[in-house]
Scaffold this motif. Structure first.
Motif, short mmCIF file in Angstrom:
data_model
loop_
_atom_site.label_atom_id
_atom_site.label_comp_id
_atom_site.label_asym_id
_atom_site.label_seq_id
_atom_site.Cartn_x
_atom_site.Cartn_y
_atom_site.Cartn_z
N UNK A 175 0.84 -1.20 0.00
CA UNK A 175 0.00 0.00 0.00
C UNK A 175 0.87 1.25 0.00
N UNK A 176 0.39 2.34 -0.60
CA UNK A 176 1.15 3.58 -0.58
C UNK A 176 1.10 4.23 0.81
N UNK A 177 1.98 5.20 1.06
CA UNK A 177 2.04 5.84 2.38
C UNK A 177 0.71 6.43 2.86
N UNK A 178 -0.08 7.03 1.98
CA UNK A 178 -1.34 7.64 2.43
C UNK A 178 -2.34 6.58 2.90
N UNK A 179 -2.26 5.38 2.36
CA UNK A 179 -3.12 4.29 2.83
C UNK A 179 -2.58 3.75 4.15
N UNK A 180 -1.27 3.53 4.21
CA UNK A 180 -0.64 3.04 5.45
C UNK A 180 -0.96 3.97 6.62
N UNK A 181 -0.96 5.27 6.38
CA UNK A 181 -1.20 6.22 7.47
C UNK A 181 -2.63 6.16 8.00
N UNK A 182 -3.56 5.64 7.22
CA UNK A 182 -4.95 5.52 7.67
C UNK A 182 -5.19 4.27 8.51
N UNK A 183 -4.25 3.32 8.48
CA UNK A 183 -4.42 2.09 9.25
C UNK A 183 -4.32 2.39 10.74
N UNK A 184 -5.19 1.78 11.51
CA UNK A 184 -5.17 1.94 12.96
C UNK A 184 -4.09 1.09 13.61
N UNK A 185 -3.72 0.01 12.93
CA UNK A 185 -2.70 -0.91 13.45
C UNK A 185 -2.19 -1.75 12.29
N UNK A 186 -1.07 -2.42 12.53
CA UNK A 186 -0.53 -3.31 11.50
C UNK A 186 0.16 -4.50 12.16
N UNK A 187 0.32 -5.55 11.39
CA UNK A 187 0.99 -6.76 11.85
C UNK A 187 1.71 -7.36 10.65
N UNK A 188 2.60 -8.30 10.91
CA UNK A 188 3.26 -9.04 9.85
C UNK A 188 3.10 -10.52 10.13
N UNK A 189 3.12 -11.30 9.07
CA UNK A 189 3.09 -12.75 9.21
C UNK A 189 4.55 -13.21 9.24
N UNK A 190 4.98 -13.87 10.31
CA UNK A 190 6.38 -14.28 10.40
C UNK A 190 6.74 -15.31 9.31
N UNK A 191 7.86 -15.05 8.65
CA UNK A 191 8.40 -15.96 7.64
C UNK A 191 9.93 -15.97 7.75
N UNK A 192 10.55 -16.88 7.07
CA UNK A 192 12.01 -16.96 7.05
C UNK A 192 12.59 -15.70 6.44
N UNK A 193 13.73 -15.27 6.90
CA UNK A 193 14.38 -14.05 6.43
C UNK A 193 14.80 -14.13 4.96
N UNK A 194 15.01 -15.35 4.46
CA UNK A 194 15.50 -15.52 3.10
C UNK A 194 14.45 -15.25 2.02
N UNK A 195 13.19 -15.13 2.42
CA UNK A 195 12.11 -14.94 1.44
C UNK A 195 11.38 -13.63 1.70
N UNK A 196 10.65 -13.15 0.70
CA UNK A 196 10.03 -11.82 0.77
C UNK A 196 8.65 -11.84 1.42
#
Length: 150
Positions: A105-126
């Motif tokens: 998402x672009x910065x203006x969309x990211x700034x509207x999010x109330x919170x965020x999370x990531x799904x943990x994955x191995x560092x070698x992959x995107x």
């Protein structure tokens, strides 16, 4: 709980997300522009006969989506977030937002999010494929809120 896809680019991913949403009983918001024609047969092929079992709302753009979402908390799944999906506290009524396959998402969309999370994955992959990310995150959110189908 809702799933929102910001300007998805790949018809097959949207179809797969729609099938997941039908199975889990979660509505889907599609924020345009889409990277394919809505009547693209690849959407129907991936969604199969589940396409009629999911509530889909199309929004003409980001502002239209924001106007329609009301007071619901907007929770962004992002590879740039620091908090793990499994340490995040989801709530009933959350809208789980996912970005474009190629750019997030672009910065203006990211700034509207109330919170965020990531799904943990191995560092070698995107990252996971969009449809897989939606399935993992939505399942965890529904599990936490006690709303997983029986």
């Amino acid at each position: 709980m809702r799933i929102a896809l910001y300007c998805p680019e790949i018809a097959g991913n949207v179809g797969a997300v729609m099938r997941t949403a039908a199975c889990l009983g979660v509505p889907v918001d599609l924020i345009e522009p889409l990277g394919f024609d809505w009547d693209d047969k690849r959407v129907r092929r991936a969604a199969m006969d589940y396409i009629d079992a999911v509530d889909v709302t199309r929004h003409k753009g980001w502002i239209s989506f924001l106007e329609a979402k009301g007071d619901a908390r907007l929770v962004l799944g992002s590879t740039k977030a620091t908090k793990s999906l499994y340490d995040f506290d989801f709530a009933q009524g959350d809208i789980l937002l996912f970005g474009q396959e190629s750019a997030g998402v672009p910065p203006h969309v990211r700034s509207e999010a109330d919170a965020s999370y990531r799904i943990p994955i191995r560092a070698e992959v995107r990252s996971f494929n969009l449809a897989i990310s939606v399935a993992i995150a939505t399942s965890e959110a529904l599990r936490q809120t006690g709303d997983l189908p029986a």
